[in-house]
Design a protein around this motif. Structure first.
Motif, short mmCIF file in Angstrom:
data_model
loop_
_atom_site.label_atom_id
_atom_site.label_comp_id
_atom_site.label_asym_id
_atom_site.label_seq_id
_atom_site.Cartn_x
_atom_site.Cartn_y
_atom_site.Cartn_z
N LEU A 127 75.75 25.83 29.01
CA LEU A 127 77.00 26.59 29.00
C LEU A 127 77.72 26.41 30.33
N ASN A 128 78.65 25.49 30.34
CA ASN A 128 79.44 25.22 31.54
C ASN A 128 78.56 25.02 32.78
N GLY A 129 77.51 24.21 32.60
CA GLY A 129 76.66 23.89 33.73
C GLY A 129 75.48 24.82 33.94
N HIS A 130 75.20 25.70 32.98
CA HIS A 130 74.07 26.63 33.10
C HIS A 130 73.19 26.46 31.86
N LEU A 131 71.90 26.19 32.07
CA LEU A 131 70.98 26.04 30.95
C LEU A 131 70.52 27.40 30.45
N TYR A 132 70.66 27.59 29.15
CA TYR A 132 70.18 28.81 28.48
C TYR A 132 69.10 28.40 27.49
N VAL A 133 67.99 29.16 27.51
CA VAL A 133 66.80 28.81 26.74
C VAL A 133 66.37 30.01 25.91
N PRO A 134 65.95 29.81 24.64
CA PRO A 134 65.37 30.90 23.88
C PRO A 134 64.22 31.55 24.64
N ILE A 135 64.16 32.86 24.62
CA ILE A 135 63.25 33.58 25.51
C ILE A 135 61.77 33.46 25.12
N ARG A 136 61.46 33.34 23.83
CA ARG A 136 60.05 33.36 23.42
C ARG A 136 59.21 32.25 24.07
N PRO A 137 59.64 30.99 24.02
CA PRO A 137 58.82 29.96 24.68
C PRO A 137 58.74 30.13 26.19
N LEU A 138 59.81 30.62 26.81
CA LEU A 138 59.75 30.86 28.25
C LEU A 138 58.77 31.98 28.58
N ALA A 139 58.74 33.01 27.74
CA ALA A 139 57.79 34.09 27.96
C ALA A 139 56.35 33.57 27.86
N LYS A 140 56.09 32.68 26.91
CA LYS A 140 54.76 32.08 26.81
C LYS A 140 54.43 31.29 28.08
N ALA A 141 55.42 30.55 28.57
CA ALA A 141 55.19 29.72 29.76
C ALA A 141 54.78 30.57 30.95
N PHE A 142 55.41 31.74 31.10
CA PHE A 142 55.11 32.61 32.24
C PHE A 142 54.05 33.66 31.91
N ALA A 143 53.35 33.46 30.79
CA ALA A 143 52.24 34.34 30.40
C ALA A 143 52.69 35.79 30.25
N GLU A 144 53.81 35.98 29.56
CA GLU A 144 54.33 37.31 29.30
C GLU A 144 54.22 37.63 27.81
N ASP A 145 53.76 38.82 27.49
CA ASP A 145 53.77 39.28 26.09
C ASP A 145 55.17 39.76 25.75
N LEU A 146 55.65 39.43 24.56
CA LEU A 146 57.02 39.75 24.16
C LEU A 146 57.04 40.48 22.84
#
Length: 292
Positions: A127-146
């Protein structure tokens, strides 16, 4: 050297410096902090994200097609002091911490984290030079329960442990070997979701009491005749495509298009219509029809 030549060289050098500065600006902006609400996609609505009961990224998150998106840089920096780099050749951002390595490609429908491959469902957005990512896979990457709090209409995250990173991936080599090969042999050239669905059929059979309980056993099952044509043709032994390996890893991570589909067929080349006559139709992806 004449004065005119000196001035010409200075002008040329200034142009090169300006061009390089523009490249650096463009490269950095792609992984910039976050977009403004006015830049969010049409049809999206802002939403809230909470970490341990405290709101984070206020005004920076939105829902699009039932998927919650967060800004990659700002989300990552909440959990660690990240080093984020951008490769303009592949449109890929890399997030590094002492315990974690994430790659995120603009437009992709998966991310990698410490060797894991997570399906994002929605595409990674620029979005105009900013990456936006669905939160579920990022939460897994950082070991967060969602969890999604439907009453409050917000995402809630909680720390899973002391380390803010998923452990290194350790796929069972035999499972990855055969699952990627059957996906490649049966679904080469199909969209990634279609390749994942083929892998799901194999794993659904592994879990079914009607079939062998291993991936190898399902693929080479001959109880009612050869189950998969690549076994008969020998293409099961060919090196799998890169996308088939990705699809296999996504399946082994637990993502499923369907946990009921047990059959698939390409009706354009099928020489037998037993499946269509005897099994309930479920859905179609690409050239394949899937049946329960």
């Amino acid at each position: 050297m004449t004065k005119a030549k000196q001035m010409g060289r200075r002008c040329a050098w200034r142009l090169v410096c300006a061009w390089f500065a523009c490249l650096m600006l463009i490269g950095g902006s792609v992984i910039g902090a976050s977009a403004s609400e006015a830049e969010f996609p049409a049809g999206s609505v802002t939403t809230r994200v909470y970490l341990e009961d405290a709101e984070i990224l206020e005004g920076e998150c939105f829902i699009l097609d039932s998927i919650t998106y967060v800004p990659l840089r700002n989300f990552s920096n909440i959990f660690a002091d990240c080093k984020i780099t951008w490769d303009s050749r592949t449109s890929t951002a890399t997030v590094r911490t002492p315990d974690l390595l994430i790659t995120v490609q603009s437009g992709a429908i998966y991310i990698t984290a410490n060797g894991h491959v997570y399906y994002t469902v929605g595409r990674v957005l620029n979005l105009n030079g900013h990456l936006y990512v669905p939160i579920r896979p990022l939460a897994k990457a950082f070991a967060e329960d969602l969890v999604w709090n439907a009453d409050a209409r917000r995402v809630e995250l909680r720390h899973r442990g002391a380390v803010r990173a998923v452990e290194q991936a350790s796929y069972v080599s035999d499972e990855l070997y055969w699952l990627s090969r059957i996906i490649s042999a049966e679904a080469k050239g199909e969209p990634l979701l279609g390749q994942i669905a083929v892998g799901n059929v194999v794993l659904n059979r592994v879990r079914s009491p009607q079939y062998p309980n291993t991936i190898y056993g399902v693929i080479f099952d001959r109880k009612h005749g050869t189950q998969f044509s690549p076994v008969a043709f020998g293409t099961i032994y060919q090196t799998p495509s890169a996308s088939a390996v990705i699809a296999a890893k996504i399946c082994l991570e637990g993502y499923s298009v369907s946990d009921k589909a047990l059959f698939f067929v390409n009706p354009r080349i099928a020489t037998n219509n037993w499946i269509q006559r005897n099994r309930p139709y479920a859905f179609s992806i690409g050239n394949h029809d899937f049946y329960n």
